[in-house]
Motif scaffolding. Structure first.
Motif, PDB file in Angstrom:
ATOM      1  N   UNK A 128       2.623 -38.969   0.975  1.00 15.06           N
ATOM      2  CA  UNK A 128       1.895 -40.020   0.261  1.00 15.06           C
ATOM      3  C   UNK A 128       1.465 -41.142   1.204  1.00 15.06           C
ATOM      4  N   UNK A 129       2.269 -41.445   2.190  1.00 12.91           N
ATOM      5  CA  UNK A 129       1.944 -42.516   3.119  1.00 12.91           C
ATOM      6  C   UNK A 129       0.835 -42.128   4.088  1.00 12.91           C
ATOM      7  N   UNK A 130       0.489 -40.841   4.145  1.00 13.77           N
ATOM      8  CA  UNK A 130      -0.531 -40.361   5.071  1.00 13.77           C
ATOM      9  C   UNK A 130      -1.850 -40.053   4.385  1.00 13.77           C
ATOM     10  N   UNK A 131      -1.927 -40.253   3.072  1.00 13.46           N
ATOM     11  CA  UNK A 131      -3.109 -39.840   2.323  1.00 13.46           C
ATOM     12  C   UNK A 131      -4.276 -40.795   2.529  1.00 13.46           C
ATOM     13  N   UNK A 132      -4.033 -42.105   2.480  1.00 16.55           N
ATOM     14  CA  UNK A 132      -5.126 -43.068   2.608  1.00 16.55           C
ATOM     15  C   UNK A 132      -6.070 -42.982   1.426  1.00 16.55           C
ATOM     16  N   UNK A 133      -7.343 -42.735   1.683  1.00 16.41           N
ATOM     17  CA  UNK A 133      -8.343 -42.558   0.630  1.00 16.41           C
ATOM     18  C   UNK A 133      -8.224 -41.146   0.077  1.00 16.41           C
ATOM     19  N   UNK A 134      -7.550 -41.023  -1.060  1.00 18.56           N
ATOM     20  CA  UNK A 134      -7.257 -39.695  -1.613  1.00 18.56           C
ATOM     21  C   UNK A 134      -8.531 -38.927  -1.948  1.00 18.56           C
ATOM     22  N   UNK A 135      -9.534 -39.608  -2.499  1.00 16.55           N
ATOM     23  CA  UNK A 135     -10.776 -38.924  -2.852  1.00 16.55           C
ATOM     24  C   UNK A 135     -11.403 -38.262  -1.633  1.00 16.55           C
ATOM     25  N   UNK A 136     -11.488 -39.000  -0.545  1.00 21.33           N
ATOM     26  CA  UNK A 136     -12.108 -38.460   0.666  1.00 21.33           C
ATOM     27  C   UNK A 136     -11.258 -37.346   1.279  1.00 21.33           C
ATOM     28  N   UNK A 137      -9.941 -37.569   1.318  1.00 13.19           N
ATOM     29  CA  UNK A 137      -9.067 -36.573   1.936  1.00 13.19           C
ATOM     30  C   UNK A 137      -9.077 -35.268   1.159  1.00 13.19           C
ATOM     31  N   UNK A 138      -8.941 -35.346  -0.175  1.00 16.07           N
ATOM     32  CA  UNK A 138      -8.898 -34.120  -0.969  1.00 16.07           C
ATOM     33  C   UNK A 138     -10.253 -33.421  -0.988  1.00 16.07           C
ATOM     34  N   UNK A 139     -11.345 -34.203  -0.895  1.00 12.61           N
ATOM     35  CA  UNK A 139     -12.664 -33.581  -0.768  1.00 12.61           C
ATOM     36  C   UNK A 139     -12.773 -32.818   0.548  1.00 12.61           C
ATOM     37  N   UNK A 140     -12.180 -33.380   1.604  1.00 15.82           N
ATOM     38  CA  UNK A 140     -12.148 -32.682   2.886  1.00 15.82           C
ATOM     39  C   UNK A 140     -11.374 -31.380   2.769  1.00 15.82           C
ATOM     40  N   UNK A 141     -10.207 -31.430   2.152  1.00 15.31           N
ATOM     41  CA  UNK A 141      -9.416 -30.216   1.959  1.00 15.31           C
ATOM     42  C   UNK A 141     -10.197 -29.175   1.163  1.00 15.31           C
ATOM     43  N   UNK A 142     -10.897 -29.637   0.136  1.00 14.51           N
ATOM     44  CA  UNK A 142     -11.696 -28.712  -0.681  1.00 14.51           C
ATOM     45  C   UNK A 142     -12.793 -28.062   0.156  1.00 14.51           C
ATOM     46  N   UNK A 143     -13.414 -28.848   1.051  1.00 12.33           N
ATOM     47  CA  UNK A 143     -14.469 -28.285   1.893  1.00 12.33           C
ATOM     48  C   UNK A 143     -13.910 -27.246   2.860  1.00 12.33           C
ATOM     49  N   UNK A 144     -12.636 -27.359   3.205  1.00 16.01           N
ATOM     50  CA  UNK A 144     -12.000 -26.359   4.056  1.00 16.01           C
ATOM     51  C   UNK A 144     -11.693 -25.073   3.308  1.00 16.01           C
ATOM     52  N   UNK A 145     -11.693 -25.137   1.966  1.00 12.82           N
ATOM     53  CA  UNK A 145     -11.301 -23.984   1.168  1.00 12.82           C
ATOM     54  C   UNK A 145      -9.840 -23.972   0.792  1.00 12.82           C
ATOM     55  N   UNK A 146      -9.186 -25.125   0.911  1.00 10.81           N
ATOM     56  CA  UNK A 146      -7.769 -25.225   0.556  1.00 10.81           C
ATOM     57  C   UNK A 146      -7.574 -25.038  -0.942  1.00 10.81           C
ATOM     58  N   UNK A 147      -6.504 -24.327  -1.317  1.00  5.70           N
ATOM     59  CA  UNK A 147      -6.245 -24.048  -2.729  1.00  5.70           C
ATOM     60  C   UNK A 147      -5.500 -25.165  -3.431  1.00  5.70           C
ATOM     61  N   UNK A 148      -4.737 -25.974  -2.698  1.00  3.82           N
ATOM     62  CA  UNK A 148      -3.954 -27.013  -3.359  1.00  3.82           C
ATOM     63  C   UNK A 148      -3.271 -27.905  -2.346  1.00  3.82           C
ATOM     64  N   UNK A 149      -2.650 -28.953  -2.863  1.00  4.21           N
ATOM     65  CA  UNK A 149      -1.961 -29.944  -2.039  1.00  4.21           C
ATOM     66  C   UNK A 149      -0.532 -30.107  -2.549  1.00  4.21           C
ATOM     67  N   UNK A 150       0.414 -30.093  -1.632  1.00  3.49           N
ATOM     68  CA  UNK A 150       1.795 -30.453  -1.951  1.00  3.49           C
ATOM     69  C   UNK A 150       1.975 -31.903  -1.526  1.00  3.49           C
ATOM     70  N   UNK A 151       1.971 -32.808  -2.495  1.00  3.91           N
ATOM     71  CA  UNK A 151       2.040 -34.235  -2.193  1.00  3.91           C
ATOM     72  C   UNK A 151       3.489 -34.634  -1.968  1.00  3.91           C
ATOM     73  N   UNK A 152       3.771 -35.166  -0.789  1.00  2.34           N
ATOM     74  CA  UNK A 152       5.134 -35.536  -0.445  1.00  2.34           C
ATOM     75  C   UNK A 152       5.421 -36.987  -0.730  1.00  2.34           C
ATOM     76  N   UNK A 153       6.614 -37.256  -1.221  1.00  2.00           N
ATOM     77  CA  UNK A 153       7.042 -38.620  -1.514  1.00  2.00           C
ATOM     78  C   UNK A 153       8.321 -38.957  -0.756  1.00  2.00           C
ATOM     79  N   UNK A 154       8.502 -38.302   0.397  1.00  2.00           N
ATOM     80  CA  UNK A 154       9.726 -38.506   1.160  1.00  2.00           C
ATOM     81  C   UNK A 154       9.858 -39.953   1.603  1.00  2.00           C
ATOM     82  N   UNK A 155       8.749 -40.543   2.045  1.00  2.00           N
ATOM     83  CA  UNK A 155       8.792 -41.899   2.581  1.00  2.00           C
ATOM     84  C   UNK A 155       8.222 -42.916   1.608  1.00  2.00           C
ATOM     85  N   UNK A 156       8.104 -42.557   0.355  1.00  2.30           N
ATOM     86  CA  UNK A 156       7.533 -43.486  -0.621  1.00  2.30           C
ATOM     87  C   UNK A 156       8.030 -43.084  -2.004  1.00  2.30           C
TER      88      UNK A 156
END
Length: 219
Positions: free
Chosen positions: A122-150
């Motif tokens: 979670x602390x590394x996401x920043x702008x979630x819209x932009x980051x997840x759009x980037x992942x989608x453009x890569x063809x990623x199927x999903x995100x495991x959102x971590x809350x270890x440090x937050x």
């Protein structure tokens, strides 16, 4: 990290259970205990949820390709690159380490009908819209959102911008857990609808032991 939380009494916390049995098989027999304790699902449309079994790979290209072969042979659905694929977990989660050629792994996985899930703290996401759009453009199927440090209480009281929407009007159906009543395992669900656009922000303040789900449909 926050060391205190503010709640309104009476309140309940999510279920925490310990299952103790004599054998491993008996543990499996009770695997649905938490599901049985939970309140009924509030969502009527769950077609967008694609459950499956996932295999966590080491963070190299070779391990990812081998992981795809492994899950194909065993009828699994996903592989996952966990913390470290983009470097330290608090660094921006947008640049794979040199040892992992993600485009090659994702392309290979897609050709074999396998999805690739990426971890992002979670602390590394920043702008979630932009980051997840980037992942989608890569063809990623999903995100495991971590809350270890937050994952503090203040993190659950957020404003979500809807800037990722296309132009036009949408109907937002918001399913919100209310405060528990007389039964601690039967949290009431409040359903509200409203018209939103890409300029709208949604207040997602959570109940002390609840959450929210939002369905967006173009009007």
């Amino acid at each position: 990290m926050e060391t205190t939380s503010t709640v309104t009494a009476p309140f309940t916390t999510p279920w925490r259970v310990v299952v103790i049995r004599a054998t491993h098989a008996e543990l499996v027999d009770n695997a649905e205990l938490v599901l049985n304790l939970a309140p009924p699902a509030a969502l009527t449309d769950t077609s967008w949820i694609k459950p499956g079994k996932v295999f966590r790979c080491e963070l190299t290209t070779a391990a990812g390709l081998a992981g795809v072969d492994f899950v194909v042979a065993r009828g699994l659905q996903y592989i996952e690159y966990d913390g470290g694929w983009y470097g330290p977990v608090t660094s921006p989660a947008a640049h794979p380490i040199p040892e992992g050629d993600l485009p090659s792994v994702i392309s290979y996985a897609t050709d074999h009908g396998i999805g690739v899930i990426l971890y992002a703290d979670r602390t590394a996401v920043g702008d979630a819209d932009s980051l997840f759009a980037l992942y989608q453009s890569w063809g990623t199927a999903g995100v495991k959102l971590g809350l270890v440090l937050d994952g503090t209480q203040s993190m659950t009281n957020q404003i979500i911008p809807l800037s990722f929407l296309d132009d036009g009007m949408y109907t937002a159906t918001v399913y919100t857990d209310g405060e528990p009543g007389s039964s601690p395992i039967r949290t009431p669900v409040v359903v509200n609808t409203r018209t939103v656009t890409e300029a709208t922000t949604l207040d997602v303040a959570m109940a002390s032991a609840g959450g929210q789900a939002i369905i967006l449909k173009r009007s």
